[in-house]
Design an enzyme around this catalytic site. Structure first.
Site, short mmCIF file in Angstrom:
data_model
loop_
_atom_site.label_atom_id
_atom_site.label_comp_id
_atom_site.label_asym_id
_atom_site.label_seq_id
_atom_site.Cartn_x
_atom_site.Cartn_y
_atom_site.Cartn_z
N CYS A 1 0.83 -1.20 0.00
CA CYS A 1 0.00 0.00 0.00
C CYS A 1 0.87 1.26 0.00
O CYS A 1 1.74 1.42 0.86
CB CYS A 1 -0.93 0.03 1.21
SG CYS A 1 -1.94 1.52 1.29
N GLU B 1 -1.12 -2.87 -14.46
CA GLU B 1 -1.34 -2.41 -15.84
C GLU B 1 -1.79 -3.51 -16.79
O GLU B 1 -1.40 -3.52 -17.96
CB GLU B 1 -0.08 -1.72 -16.38
CG GLU B 1 0.23 -0.39 -15.72
CD GLU B 1 -0.88 0.65 -15.91
OE1 GLU B 1 -1.29 0.91 -17.04
OE2 GLU B 1 -1.33 1.20 -14.87
#
Length: 319
Positions: free
Chosen positions: A98, A201
């Protein structure tokens, strides 16, 4: 090929897990992170993040959900993991990726990628605290400022007992900006013996093919790409089976799922969050579906729950 559904705070929660696993093609989900600080959380907190624990640790479509914990204190993480394990998740995942400042400031998430020895301590404490049959996995980025410690961090996770490592192929500093550096993953794979999953991605079937070729990973974790194109996992499976383009999810196929999503949002989230969640998903769907642009513009200024319900009902296919 194994396809995992990513944890994404504030986006890919139990509502979207439910809907996306109904669309199909996903093997396993990981929950949004449950932040562990200095207290032993009550069961109701774990159940709020992972209501699938009320259904055998699976979504209503039958897809298992691994609950994710985020924290930096080995003792506190272990105690909470033991309590969580008693509720019957498919497994426990640990967040070392994170990039949020508020999390990193307190030594959690990607901040630990600067200290592999602390990663090993956290993973080891959790592994010892939960039953041996329960999988404990970990998710990491390439590093904090750079990827210089990527292999050491993965080795620390393996040493602590992690059975699988997901690599989001960007550093903390990269955030979510493209590209993802899939070419960094083979060195991590070579450094550990446990399975490595590539993440970052993957928006299209072609992206997935390139990611697998560059990273060497057979398993992929899908995040924003499958939120924008809920049929992505099915399309990947069709392409893998030599039937590219044979299992396409059209806008008309998705409309009933949008209706289900809205009902789940209205049932499970606070009133002030509901309209925003629908707009958030429609905004991402615009990447894949031209029809989503029109739908987004229609609901963009709506705030009244009943008005949105009626509008969505009017969009459903006849019959």
């Amino acid at each position: 090929m194994t396809l995992l559904l990513a944890p994404m705070e504030g986006l890919l929660d139990f509502v979207l897990r439910d809907v996306l696993t109904r669309v199909g093609g996903v093997d396993r989900c990981v929950s949004e992170f449950i932040r562990i600080t200095g207290t032993l959380l009550p069961d109701k907190v774990f159940l709020r993040y992972v209501p699938e624990l009320n259904h055998g640790g699976r979504t209503l479509a039958g897809v298992p959900v691994r609950a994710q914990l985020l924290g930096s204190d080995p003792v506190c993480m272990a105690e909470n993991a033991a309590r969580l394990a008693a509720l019957g998740p498919e497994g426990i995942d640990l967040n070392f990726g994170c990039p949020a400042k508020v999390v990193n400031r307190h030594g959690g998430g990607a901040a630990l990628l600067r200290e592999p020895e602390r990663i090993a301590a956290v993973v080891g404490a959790v592994r010892r605290a939960v039953p041996a049959h329960l999988p404990v996995s970990a998710k990491m980025r390439l590093g904090y400022d750079d990827a210089s410690l990527a292999r050491e961090c993965a080795q620390a996770m393996e040493a602590g007992g992690a059975c699988e490592i997901v690599v989001h192929a960007r550093t903390k500093v990269d955030g979510y900006r493209p590209p993802a550096y899939w070419e960094q993953i083979p060195a991590i794979r070579a450094a550990v013996a446990v399975p490595v999953v590539a993440n970052g991605e993957i928006w299209t079937v072609e992206d997935a093919r390139r990611c697998r070729a560059v990273s060497g990973c057979e398993a992929l974790m899908l995040g924003r790409g499958i939120v924008a194109d809920p049929g992505l996992a099915r399309a990947l499976r069709a392409a893998d089976a030599g039937r590219p383009g044979s299992d396409v999810v059209l806008w008309a196929d998705l409309l009933p799922h949008l209706g289900d999503f809205w009902r789940l949002v209205c049932d499970g989230l606070e009133a002030r969050q509901r309209a925003g969640r629908l707009k958030q998903w429609l905004n991402l769907l615009r990447r894949r579906f031209p029809e989503a642009e029109w739908a987004y513009q229609q609901v963009r200024t709506m705030t009244d729950q009943q008005a949105i319900t009626l509008w969505l009902a009017a969009q459903q296919p006849a019959g």
